[in-house]
Scaffold this active site. Structure first.
Site, PDB file in Angstrom:
ATOM      1  N   ILE A  66       0.877  -1.165   0.000  1.00  0.00           N
ATOM      2  CA  ILE A  66       0.000   0.000   0.000  1.00  0.00           C
ATOM      3  C   ILE A  66       0.914   1.215   0.000  1.00  0.00           C
ATOM      4  O   ILE A  66       1.852   1.302   0.797  1.00  0.00           O
ATOM      5  CB  ILE A  66      -0.952  -0.001   1.219  1.00  0.00           C
ATOM      6  CG1 ILE A  66      -1.850   1.235   1.217  1.00  0.00           C
ATOM      7  CG2 ILE A  66      -0.209  -0.125   2.527  1.00  0.00           C
ATOM      8  CD1 ILE A  66      -2.912   1.218   2.323  1.00  0.00           C
ATOM      9  N   SER A  67       0.690   2.137  -0.939  1.00  0.00           N
ATOM     10  CA  SER A  67       1.586   3.283  -1.097  1.00  0.00           C
ATOM     11  C   SER A  67       1.598   4.160   0.145  1.00  0.00           C
ATOM     12  O   SER A  67       0.609   4.246   0.877  1.00  0.00           O
ATOM     13  CB  SER A  67       1.158   4.125  -2.304  1.00  0.00           C
ATOM     14  OG  SER A  67       1.262   3.388  -3.501  1.00  0.00           O
ATOM     15  N   GLN A  68       2.732   4.834   0.359  1.00  0.00           N
ATOM     16  CA  GLN A  68       2.809   5.742   1.500  1.00  0.00           C
ATOM     17  C   GLN A  68       1.845   6.904   1.288  1.00  0.00           C
ATOM     18  O   GLN A  68       1.600   7.340   0.150  1.00  0.00           O
ATOM     19  CB  GLN A  68       4.232   6.244   1.699  1.00  0.00           C
ATOM     20  CG  GLN A  68       4.707   7.259   0.685  1.00  0.00           C
ATOM     21  CD  GLN A  68       6.136   7.696   0.940  1.00  0.00           C
ATOM     22  OE1 GLN A  68       7.063   7.136   0.382  1.00  0.00           O
ATOM     23  NE2 GLN A  68       6.295   8.706   1.768  1.00  0.00           N
TER      24      GLN A  68
END
Length: 217
Positions: A66-68
């Site tokens: 999950i992207s930052q």
């Protein structure tokens, strides 16, 4: 801890995340409001929930992340810069569904494509409690886009490509924008704006994403 206390704690953590994003330079209040609205902790593994609102990418299984939060907000900010609306959005790399949920608060429709079937099932389960009527999930090869639903005013790619797939450029509506991380070991965000049949490219900051792969699993 009761459910109400737990929700209150998550809300405070989300507010701190948004203030941190603002301090990091995110100025798009619409993007920040969307990040405040979507409970990121619902999209991470239970054992990592304590890190849900840290500014870091987290594993979600299948060698994906999950992207930052900063990168999610920044990519949306670039798509919306100049007061532009997102309109119909194609997301390549639905992952756990978090970014689709954020986009849903700003877009008319979100078509989220994921190549890994079990991950798509996880995204669907994560999104179900939120009851987002404008999000559609599709198991497909993201490098090919989603021609049956094209064109799109906005395309956001959550995986790094060696170059911009022609299929995605072709599915961008006139006046539309595409944001994609490009590169191998060193990656950067690339914003593409379509003006008729001309595609204007602008490079932005360095990022790190998993690679964009063809095919489905």
């Amino acid at each position: 801890m009761s459910g109400r206390q737990d929700a209150s704690h998550a809300g405070r953590a989300r507010a701190r995340m948004v203030e941190r994003l603002r301090a990091q330079g995110i100025q798009d209040e619409g993007a920040l409001a969307a990040m405040m609205q979507v409970p990121r902790h619902l999209f991470v593994e239970e054992g990592l929930a304590y890190s849900a609102y840290d500014d870091t990418a987290l594993p979600i299984g299948f060698q994906q992340t999950i992207s930052q939060p900063y990168v999610v907000a920044r990519m949306i900010e670039l798509l919306r810069s100049g007061g532009r609306q997102l309109g119909r959005v194609l997301e390549i790399g639905a992952g756990c569904g978090y970014q689709a949920a954020v986009l849903s608060t700003l877009a008319t429709e979100v078509y989220a494509v994921e190549r890994i079937r079990p991950l798509l099932d996880k995204a669907r389960a994560n999104l179900r409690p939120l009851r987002l009527p404008n999000v559609r999930l599709k198991h497909a090869d993201g490098t090919l886009g989603l021609p049956e639903a094209a064109p799109f005013e906005s395309i956001i790619v959550a995986a790094a490509a060696g170059g911009v797939p022609n299929a995605l450029k072709e599915q961008l509506a006139p006046g539309g924008r595409l944001i994609i991380p490009v590169g191998g070991g060193e990656q950067r965000l690339l914003l593409i704006e379509r003006q008729g049949n001309v595609f204007r490219e602008s490079g932005y900051e360095a990022v790190r994403f998993v690679p964009l792969l063809a095919g489905t699993e």
